[in-house]
Design a protein around this motif. Structure first.
Motif, short mmCIF file in Angstrom:
data_model
loop_
_atom_site.label_atom_id
_atom_site.label_comp_id
_atom_site.label_asym_id
_atom_site.label_seq_id
_atom_site.Cartn_x
_atom_site.Cartn_y
_atom_site.Cartn_z
N THR A 25 0.84 -1.21 0.00
CA THR A 25 0.00 0.00 0.00
C THR A 25 0.87 1.25 0.00
O THR A 25 0.55 2.23 -0.66
N TYR A 30 0.49 3.83 -3.03
CA TYR A 30 0.10 5.23 -2.79
C TYR A 30 1.19 6.19 -3.26
O TYR A 30 0.89 7.23 -3.86
N MET A 66 -6.39 13.05 -1.08
CA MET A 66 -6.39 11.68 -1.61
C MET A 66 -7.43 11.46 -2.69
O MET A 66 -7.30 10.55 -3.51
N ILE A 87 -3.93 3.76 4.55
CA ILE A 87 -3.22 4.80 3.79
C ILE A 87 -3.36 6.16 4.49
O ILE A 87 -2.39 6.91 4.60
#
Length: 499
Positions: free
Chosen positions: A237, A241, A313, A281
């Motif tokens: 992750t 990201y 995000m 995240i």
């Protein structure tokens, strides 16, 4: 008139024309373009980025285009005199010899201004011919209904062929000339030179890892493995990201977008829901513990941080599919669709053992895993993207004194180890040392344990056990367990050592 005679009776002319349709082509456009190239070699560069010899309908025209292109790329002049030496002298075009035909093409050449228009017309007709072939195959297979190709797999096959046609202008694969392969290699080197950090692949956002791997290389299958609790999902992750957050698109000549830095990421989360993944995240980005976020045990300042982070995000091109037990065929179909609709630069699968193969592999799990890893490798090549696939390790690790993973620890390992271009193991010694804490603080071993804990606290090893394009070795990273975040160590002298 009886039925048999009626069936054989001649058709009216307009009906006969409908029954004998020629594949779409335009020989005049092909002649005009070739003439323009033979008169002014610059015309070739107007069309060479999208038009290939296979797109021309007439075999002789294909050969002329191919020979002229090779001569021009070598820095020489392509004209009727230089091109004819590479063609069969005794071939005829109607009453003309090949040499006379080349001279006629040059004599009737169009202006260089029109070269691109003719090239586009030829390319579009080639696509139409390919669509007809795919359509004919679909109809014939659907009529015959072979036992080994149920409708669902026919749909997936047609979707794959249409995707290849849409992406590359052809779907038949086949051999590629070494010239084209060399040109691609030089392009890759040029892109690496222009990209941030001068990496040939896509940056993971973790510099010490990039230094060893050169980023994630296109079409590679990267296996990321570890025992439960080691943080393999966290690392995946983090990387996903980092790539999505640093995405910088660049407009191509045909109006499409390509990633200059970072990329669009597709994340198949077979184990966790999309909300759990998003919580991880957010925790990693805001440095607010994920357990606190879930319990709502946060201050007003923390909440403001979360809101600001979530707004940022929303713009990040990270797409999550949380279907459990997805098959390799479904995964491939969805990945193709994502690439067509939104673009795709990196694919992450968490994790391989939760995927299913086809019914054919039956009860044999090793066979099923082989089918899945072979399918992932083929998909990476087809989409031209790196695929990061997470994998479990066998329990054999736990029974050993040295808990560091080895290639033989991969579960159903043969095919995983064989198909992978890169195998990474996540190993946190802190996890094992923590479990060895003496119960009594007065125990003489307690001080020794404390020193050992101090040494390994907050660190993790990423072991590169296999890498086709580079060295193996170990990269030491910092790991903050409360935020599930991997990052570079502050002191670079500890970052890596090679085998």
């Amino acid at each position: 008139m009886n039925d048999a005679v009626r069936k054989l009776a001649p058709l009216p002319k307009d009906q006969a024309d409908q029954h004998y349709r020629e594949a779409p082509n335009n020989l005049e456009a092909e002649q005009a373009l070739l003439g323009a190239i033979l008169v002014n070699n610059d015309a070739f560069y107007r069309v060479s980025d999208f038009l290939k010899p296979v797109h021309l309908h007439e075999p002789l025209h294909r050969k002329i285009f191919e020979v002229a292109g090779e001569i021009i790329r070598m820095g020489k002049t392509a004209n009727p005199v230089t091109v004819k030496t590479f063609l069969k002298a005794d071939d005829k075009v109607g009453d003309l010899t090949v040499a006379q035909y080349l001279a006629r093409l040059a004599a009737e050449a169009v202006s260089i201004i029109n070269a691109e228009d003719y090239g586009r017309a030829i390319y579009d007709l080639a696509l139409r011919r390919s669509l007809i072939t795919i359509g004919e195959d679909m109809v014939n297979i659907a009529y015959d209904a072979p036992l080994d190709m149920p409708p669902q797999s026919q749909i997936e096959d047609a979707e794959r062929r249409l995707f290849e046609l849409a992406e590359t202008g052809r779907y038949d694969g086949g051999f590629q000339s070494f010239n084209d392969a060399v040109a691609l290699a030089i392009d890759m080197a040029g892109q690496a030179f222009e990209r941030d950090g001068h990496l040939s692949g896509i940056s993971t956002g973790i510099h010490s890892l990039d230094g060893k791997m050169g980023g994630l290389q296109r079409s590679d299958l990267i296996i990321l493995a570890g025992r439960p609790g080691m943080g393999k999902t966290s690392l995946a992750t983090n990387i996903a990201y980092n790539i999505a957050a640093s995405y910088e698109p660049e407009v191509q000549p045909d109006g499409s977008f390509k990633a200059k830095n970072g990329g669009v990421v597709g994340f198949y989360s077979l184990e966790m829901s999309s909300e759990q993944l998003a919580t991880r995240i957010i925790s990693e980005q805001t440095e607010v513990s994920s357990s606190k976020i879930r319990r709502g045990d946060i201050s007003e300042a923390d909440f403001e941080k979360l809101v600001a982070c979530s707004q940022m995000m929303q713009k990040v091109p990270l797409y999550i599919d949380q279907t459990g037990g997805i098959s390799i065929a479904q995964l491939a179909a969805r990945a193709r669709r994502l690439k067509r609709q939104r673009g795709l630069d990196v694919l992450v699968v968490d994790y391989v053992q939760l995927m299913t193969g086809s019914k054919k592999s039956g009860e044999n799990r090793v066979q099923e895993i082989t089918e899945i890893t072979t399918g992932l490798k083929a998909l990476g090549k087809e989409l031209n993207v790196p695929i990061v696939a997470l994998s479990q390790l066998s329990r054999a690790v736990e029974s050993r004194e040295d808990k560091r993973p080895q290639l033989s620890d991969l579960r159903e390992s043969g095919s995983i180890e064989q198909d992978a271009d890169v195998v990474l193991f996540v190993f946190r010694e802190e996890y094992y040392v923590k479990n060895m804490e003496p119960r009594d603080e007065l125990d003489p071993k307690y001080e020794e344990w404390k020193m050992q804990m101090e040494r390994v606290k907050g660190t993790a090893d990423v072991i590169i056990a296999k890498q086709r394009h580079g060295p193996t070795g170990t990269v030491k990273l910092a790991f903050q367990s409360e935020f599930t975040r991997f990052s570079d160590l502050a002191d670079p002298s500890f970052t890596q050592y090679e085998h």
